[in-house]
Design a protein around this motif. Structure first.
Motif, PDB file in Angstrom:
ATOM      1  N   LEU A 282      16.014 -38.715 -18.948  1.00 41.15           N
ATOM      2  CA  LEU A 282      15.414 -40.035 -18.734  1.00 41.15           C
ATOM      3  C   LEU A 282      16.434 -41.032 -18.195  1.00 41.15           C
ATOM      4  O   LEU A 282      16.119 -41.848 -17.321  1.00 41.15           O
ATOM      5  N   THR A 283      17.660 -40.957 -18.695  1.00 44.53           N
ATOM      6  CA  THR A 283      18.711 -41.853 -18.210  1.00 44.53           C
ATOM      7  C   THR A 283      18.993 -41.608 -16.738  1.00 44.53           C
ATOM      8  O   THR A 283      19.102 -42.558 -15.942  1.00 44.53           O
ATOM      9  N   ARG A 284      19.118 -40.341 -16.343  1.00 50.33           N
ATOM     10  CA  ARG A 284      19.372 -40.031 -14.942  1.00 50.33           C
ATOM     11  C   ARG A 284      18.190 -40.397 -14.059  1.00 50.33           C
ATOM     12  O   ARG A 284      18.358 -40.737 -12.886  1.00 50.33           O
ATOM     13  N   MET A 285      16.992 -40.315 -14.615  1.00 45.60           N
ATOM     14  CA  MET A 285      15.796 -40.721 -13.872  1.00 45.60           C
ATOM     15  C   MET A 285      15.723 -42.232 -13.659  1.00 45.60           C
ATOM     16  O   MET A 285      14.981 -42.702 -12.799  1.00 45.60           O
ATOM     17  N   GLY A 286      16.477 -42.975 -14.470  1.00 34.62           N
ATOM     18  CA  GLY A 286      16.385 -44.425 -14.410  1.00 34.62           C
ATOM     19  C   GLY A 286      15.255 -44.977 -15.256  1.00 34.62           C
ATOM     20  O   GLY A 286      14.865 -46.147 -15.099  1.00 34.62           O
ATOM     21  N   ARG A 287      14.736 -44.145 -16.168  1.00 29.38           N
ATOM     22  CA  ARG A 287      13.677 -44.602 -17.052  1.00 29.38           C
ATOM     23  C   ARG A 287      14.282 -45.266 -18.287  1.00 29.38           C
ATOM     24  O   ARG A 287      15.386 -44.932 -18.725  1.00 29.38           O
ATOM     25  N   LYS A 288      13.531 -46.217 -18.844  1.00 31.21           N
ATOM     26  CA  LYS A 288      13.995 -46.933 -20.031  1.00 31.21           C
ATOM     27  C   LYS A 288      13.505 -46.211 -21.285  1.00 31.21           C
ATOM     28  O   LYS A 288      12.474 -45.567 -21.297  1.00 31.21           O
ATOM     29  N   GLY A 289      14.252 -46.377 -22.372  1.00 27.89           N
ATOM     30  CA  GLY A 289      13.842 -45.763 -23.633  1.00 27.89           C
ATOM     31  C   GLY A 289      14.207 -44.293 -23.690  1.00 27.89           C
ATOM     32  O   GLY A 289      14.790 -43.720 -22.767  1.00 27.89           O
ATOM     33  N   GLY A 290      13.864 -43.669 -24.819  1.00 31.17           N
ATOM     34  CA  GLY A 290      14.197 -42.271 -25.031  1.00 31.17           C
ATOM     35  C   GLY A 290      13.172 -41.594 -25.916  1.00 31.17           C
ATOM     36  O   GLY A 290      12.096 -42.135 -26.176  1.00 31.17           O
ATOM     37  N   LYS A 291      13.539 -40.415 -26.395  1.00 32.29           N
ATOM     38  CA  LYS A 291      12.595 -39.608 -27.169  1.00 32.29           C
ATOM     39  C   LYS A 291      12.138 -40.329 -28.429  1.00 32.29           C
ATOM     40  O   LYS A 291      10.950 -40.328 -28.766  1.00 32.29           O
ATOM     41  N   ARG A 292      13.049 -40.954 -29.141  1.00 28.87           N
ATOM     42  CA  ARG A 292      12.682 -41.621 -30.394  1.00 28.87           C
ATOM     43  C   ARG A 292      11.647 -42.717 -30.146  1.00 28.87           C
ATOM     44  O   ARG A 292      10.675 -42.843 -30.885  1.00 28.87           O
ATOM     45  N   GLU A 293      11.863 -43.510 -29.090  1.00 26.04           N
ATOM     46  CA  GLU A 293      10.915 -44.583 -28.773  1.00 26.04           C
ATOM     47  C   GLU A 293       9.553 -44.017 -28.380  1.00 26.04           C
ATOM     48  O   GLU A 293       8.505 -44.583 -28.748  1.00 26.04           O
ATOM     49  N   LEU A 294       9.543 -42.906 -27.644  1.00 23.78           N
ATOM     50  CA  LEU A 294       8.280 -42.288 -27.260  1.00 23.78           C
ATOM     51  C   LEU A 294       7.527 -41.775 -28.475  1.00 23.78           C
ATOM     52  O   LEU A 294       6.301 -41.970 -28.596  1.00 23.78           O
TER      53      LEU A 294
END
Length: 451
Positions: A282-294
């Motif tokens: 997700l970080t490399r994609m430029g997306r915000k947040g991560g697994k925990r937030e999802l």
């Protein structure tokens, strides 16, 4: 009256753009027809998001270009994302085309046609004042200054409403910001007026679309205003169903979840593309947040919105995705048990940061991962569908032929998700909502009986 044939490829946002063009053409007096053989002008509204979409657009362009030889066609016009993305090189690729129109010039289409084939009432080639090559750069098509006479006779009971244009997310794999520009919301009162007019014209279901619907209002109101927009549309449009598509998870607020839970007309359904769950991807994609937030967001949605169907989209094979990363995504999908899910392999698109990243994944591995996660989702979907058996659900009728009816629950969007099939001896209307007792599952779909 000059005849025009228009076809749209790609996403629901492109569908709206096509409808806006049809409206503008009809207001200008052109006869928009369903048969390219009879048309004096053919307009192809292209998609340019990924290579496969570009190839599909090109294939259709070359197919329809044949009508310049065998039909009545005197002008072939290429519009939309492919024309915008490749405007510098596309003229050499498609010499059969007479005009190329970028995404900001849709409402200029009647003038462009006049310059090519004459006015709507003229049979001979006219001497219009407009250049046949629109270059983009005008107002984004979703932010047109007036309400166009949109019409889609194929699905008169469903209307797609684009609430914004462009995107500010700048995901590493995506070309949309370069094609469509920065995020630009439409004024709320304009959207509500359009929704009301669409319902007056026969729409029963309104589907709100954008590149990122949850971001709505941030540019013109300084805050996320999608919850307020939903309440306004529900109060003033008269729609039976209002459906949310393309809701990025990082922009979902407590107020939006409250609106989903509290507004009766809003379908208990959300299309929430997450693409991946592994933090490093997700970080490399430029997306915000991560697994925990999802995980937290999905739990809150299911706790707060009774019976909600969550649809998502996953991407496999992003550069650097290890087997461990994919296993994490697979296990996440297995645990979350998304009600509806699509997946696609990463496409290496020129001009995007991801295209230059190391460790590109080979196509065979992408396809293996795609097959694995879709097989998993098939099992999950089949099990999920069983919970509806013996329930009586409101079903919106989409079609009826010889007594065989096909419709959808609020948990399914048109053409993308499951359907409900039942029989009725009565003549029903498209868009009519009928109570159906679900009696069985049929693969992805449901079967039922009219109550």
């Amino acid at each position: 009256m000059a005849k025009v044939y228009l076809v749209s490829l790609g996403c629901d946002k492109n569908r709206v753009d096509g409808e806006v063009m049809v409206g503008s053409l009809r207001l200008a007096g052109y006869d928009v027809v369903n048969d390219p053989q009879t048309a004096a002008a053919i307009i192809i509204n292209t998609c340019g998001f990924i290579r496969d979409a570009v190839q599909e657009s090109l294939d259709l362009v070359f197919e329809l270009a044949e009508y310049k030889k065998s039909g009545n066609c005197r002008a072939l016009v290429i519009v939309g994302c492919m024309a915008e993305r490749y405007k510098s090189e596309i003229k050499e690729t498609i010499p059969e085309a007479d005009a190329f129109v970028g995404v900001g010039d849709y409402e200029n289409i009647p003038n462009i046609l006049t310059s090519l084939i004459g006015s709507a009432e003229t049979k001979e080639r006219g001497q219009g004042e407009s250049s046949p090559c629109g270059g983009g750069g005008g107002e984004p098509p979703a932010v047109f200054s007036r309400l166009s006479a949109r019409k889609d006779s194929d699905i008169p009971h469903i209307a797609y409403v684009k609430i914004s244009e462009g995107c500010d997310n700048h995901c590493a794999y995506c070309t949309i910001p370069k094609i469509r520009g920065a995020y630009k919301s439409r004024p709320m009162e304009q959207i509500v007026d359009e929704c009301r007019l669409l319902v007056e014209a026969g729409a029963k279901e309104l589907v709100l679309v954008a590149q990122d619907t949850a971001r709505y209002g941030t540019d013109i109101y300084g805050a996320k205003k999608l919850p307020e927009l939903l309440r306004e549309i529900a109060a003033k449009s008269g729609a039976d169903w209002i459906r949310l598509m393309y809701v990025y998870p990082e922009h979902i607020t407590a107020a939006l979840i409250d609106a989903l839970a509290e507004i009766p007309q809003v379908c208990k359904y959300i299309d929430m593309p997450i693409q991946h769950c592994e933090d490093e991807i997700l970080t490399r994609m430029g997306r915000k947040g991560g697994k925990r937030e999802l995980e937290q967001l999905i739990r809150v949605l299911r706790d707060r919105v009774h019976g909600i169907a969550i649809r998502t989209t996953l991407m496999v094979g992003f550069p650097g995705e290890t087997q461990e990363n994919f296993d994490g995504l697979y296990n996440f999908a297995q645990e979350m048990k998304f009600d509806r899910m699509g997946a696609f392999p990463y496409s290496q698109e020129e001009g995007t940061p991801a295209a230059e990243m190391p460790n590109q994944i080979d196509e065979e591995t992408k396809q293996e991962r795609l097959s694995a996660i879709m097989e998993l989702q098939q099992e999950i979907h089949f099990k999920n569908q069983r919970k509806y058996v013996n329930q009586t659900l409101p079903v919106m009728l989409d079609s009826q032929q010889d007594g065989v009816c096909t419709g959808r629950t609020q948990y399914d969007t048109y053409e993308s998700d499951a359907v409900v099939q039942f029989h009725s001896a009565k003549k029903l209307s498209r868009g009519q909502i009928i109570p159906i007792k679900i009696t069985a599952t049929d693969g992805y779909d449901l079967k039922g009986e009219e109550q």
